[in-house]
Design a protein around this motif. Structure first.
Motif, short mmCIF file in Angstrom:
data_model
loop_
_atom_site.label_atom_id
_atom_site.label_comp_id
_atom_site.label_asym_id
_atom_site.label_seq_id
_atom_site.Cartn_x
_atom_site.Cartn_y
_atom_site.Cartn_z
N VAL A 38 -72.70 54.82 63.37
CA VAL A 38 -71.51 55.42 64.21
C VAL A 38 -70.52 54.22 64.14
CG1 VAL A 38 -70.80 56.70 65.88
CG2 VAL A 38 -72.93 57.33 65.06
N ALA A 39 -69.39 54.07 63.68
CA ALA A 39 -68.61 53.23 64.00
C ALA A 39 -67.24 53.59 63.58
CB ALA A 39 -68.89 51.91 63.03
N GLU A 48 -56.84 57.58 66.18
CA GLU A 48 -57.04 57.88 64.78
C GLU A 48 -58.28 57.50 64.22
OE1 GLU A 48 -52.08 58.14 63.77
OE2 GLU A 48 -53.50 56.33 63.30
N GLN A 49 -58.80 56.37 64.36
CA GLN A 49 -59.99 55.75 64.08
C GLN A 49 -61.00 56.63 64.54
OE1 GLN A 49 -60.42 51.44 64.37
NE2 GLN A 49 -58.16 51.34 64.28
N VAL A 50 -61.31 56.92 65.91
CA VAL A 50 -62.10 57.70 66.54
C VAL A 50 -62.26 58.89 65.62
CG1 VAL A 50 -62.89 58.72 68.56
CG2 VAL A 50 -62.06 56.22 68.62
N LEU A 51 -61.11 59.60 65.66
CA LEU A 51 -61.09 60.71 65.12
C LEU A 51 -61.51 61.02 63.48
CD1 LEU A 51 -57.93 62.47 66.73
CD2 LEU A 51 -60.13 62.92 67.46
N HIS A 52 -61.17 59.87 62.83
CA HIS A 52 -61.48 59.92 61.18
C HIS A 52 -63.02 59.67 61.24
CE1 HIS A 52 -60.48 59.12 57.35
NE2 HIS A 52 -61.03 58.11 57.49
N ALA A 56 -69.58 60.70 60.61
CA ALA A 56 -70.59 60.00 61.46
C ALA A 56 -71.13 60.66 62.51
CB ALA A 56 -70.20 58.66 61.78
N TYR A 57 -70.47 61.36 63.19
CA TYR A 57 -70.73 61.93 64.47
C TYR A 57 -71.62 63.18 64.13
CZ TYR A 57 -66.62 59.49 66.16
OH TYR A 57 -65.85 58.52 66.50
N VAL A 109 -74.48 60.57 53.89
CA VAL A 109 -73.82 61.71 54.41
C VAL A 109 -72.59 61.39 55.38
CG1 VAL A 109 -73.74 63.89 55.65
CG2 VAL A 109 -75.37 63.30 54.07
N ALA A 110 -72.76 60.49 56.02
CA ALA A 110 -71.55 60.07 56.77
C ALA A 110 -70.31 59.31 56.04
CB ALA A 110 -72.06 59.10 58.00
N GLY A 111 -70.76 58.82 54.98
CA GLY A 111 -69.87 58.20 54.36
C GLY A 111 -69.22 58.95 53.01
N ALA A 112 -69.89 60.22 52.92
CA ALA A 112 -69.56 60.79 51.95
C ALA A 112 -68.89 62.04 51.99
CB ALA A 112 -70.73 61.03 50.81
N LEU A 113 -68.87 62.59 53.17
CA LEU A 113 -68.29 64.00 53.64
C LEU A 113 -66.77 64.00 53.45
CD1 LEU A 113 -70.02 65.26 56.93
CD2 LEU A 113 -69.96 66.14 54.55
N GLN A 114 -66.09 62.83 53.32
CA GLN A 114 -64.53 63.01 53.22
C GLN A 114 -64.33 62.59 51.57
OE1 GLN A 114 -63.25 60.41 56.33
NE2 GLN A 114 -62.46 61.97 57.43
N HIS A 115 -65.17 62.34 50.86
CA HIS A 115 -65.04 62.12 49.56
C HIS A 115 -65.90 62.95 48.62
CE1 HIS A 115 -63.64 58.31 51.09
NE2 HIS A 115 -64.41 58.04 51.73
N THR A 116 -64.95 63.65 47.97
CA THR A 116 -65.35 64.97 47.25
C THR A 116 -66.58 64.36 46.24
OG1 THR A 116 -63.67 65.99 47.72
CG2 THR A 116 -64.85 67.05 45.91
#
Length: 213
Positions: A38-39, A48-52, A56-57, A109-116
């Motif tokens: 979680v970073a 914006e970084q926290v929301l982006h 990871a959350y 999963v944390a790294g891929a959820l925003q990359h289709t």
């Protein structure tokens, strides 16, 4: 008259103290490792970084609850054990193998959820790992029941009922994995729902609420 070599050796009975201590340590380490992924990452303002970093959350919470549910089931199982045996210890190691592995698909999963392009593979791999944890945990409980490793239930105490929740949970995971091939975000939401179902004792909560009212 049977030959001396044909005489069946009595099964070796083992204590459970070291197994419980080792298992608790693996659960604790695995659940702690989840937070390391979680970073926040630039660019953008701190907010914006926290929301982006929301994927990871989400992955952290789902995996934390899943490991927590596995630990609760494992604790209930081992508290009822009268003793253990060599096969039980090895099955327990297999369960711990998958539990300790969970931080890796969580990171994916944390790294891929925003990359289709990557999220379908990551979410499917993640779901298969969650399913394996549940199946192995239930298999461990079933082995203990079949080999009579449990202590006799006390007066008014129900026998272990791990298998009663296995079918709906496994069905839920299989459905979520299939959905994840098309809609990964929906699958992650279903994994979260299953984890809540496994952790929250709805009957006990309802009993407390009705008792107060």
């Amino acid at each position: 008259m049977p030959a001396a070599g044909d005489t069946q050796r009595p099964r070796r009975v083992l204590g459970k103290g070291r197994m419980e201590a080792f298992s608790d340590g693996v659960f604790a380490i695995a659940i702690t490792l989840l937070v390391l992924d979680v970073a926040v990452h630039p660019p953008g303002t701190p907010l914006e970084q926290v929301l982006h970093a929301w994927p990871a959350y989400v992955a952290y919470v789902v995996s934390f609850l899943t490991i927590g549910a596995a630990w609760l089931a494992h604790t209930t199982l081992t508290d009822r054990l009268a003793h253990s045996d060599s096969i039980f210890l090895r099955l327990n190691l297999l369960l711990l193998l998958v539990v300790a592995f969970l931080p890796f698909p969580t990171r994916l999963v944390a790294g891929a959820l925003q990359h289709t392009d990557a999220e379908r593979v990551a979410v499917t791999f993640y779901g298969l790992t969650l399913l394996a944890i549940r199946v192995l945990g239930s298999g461990l409980a079933e082995y203990a029941r079949r080999e009579h490793l449990y202590s006799p239930p006390g007066e008014g105490e129900e026998p272990p009922g791990e298998q009663r929740r296995l079918l709906p949970v496994v069905t839920g995971y299989v459905i979520a994995i299939i959905i994840g091939l098309l809609l990964p975000g929906v699958a992650v939401a279903l994994y979260f729902g299953i984890a809540i179902y496994l952790v929250v004792p709805f009957r006990e909560v309802a009993r407390l609420l009705f008792r107060r009212s």
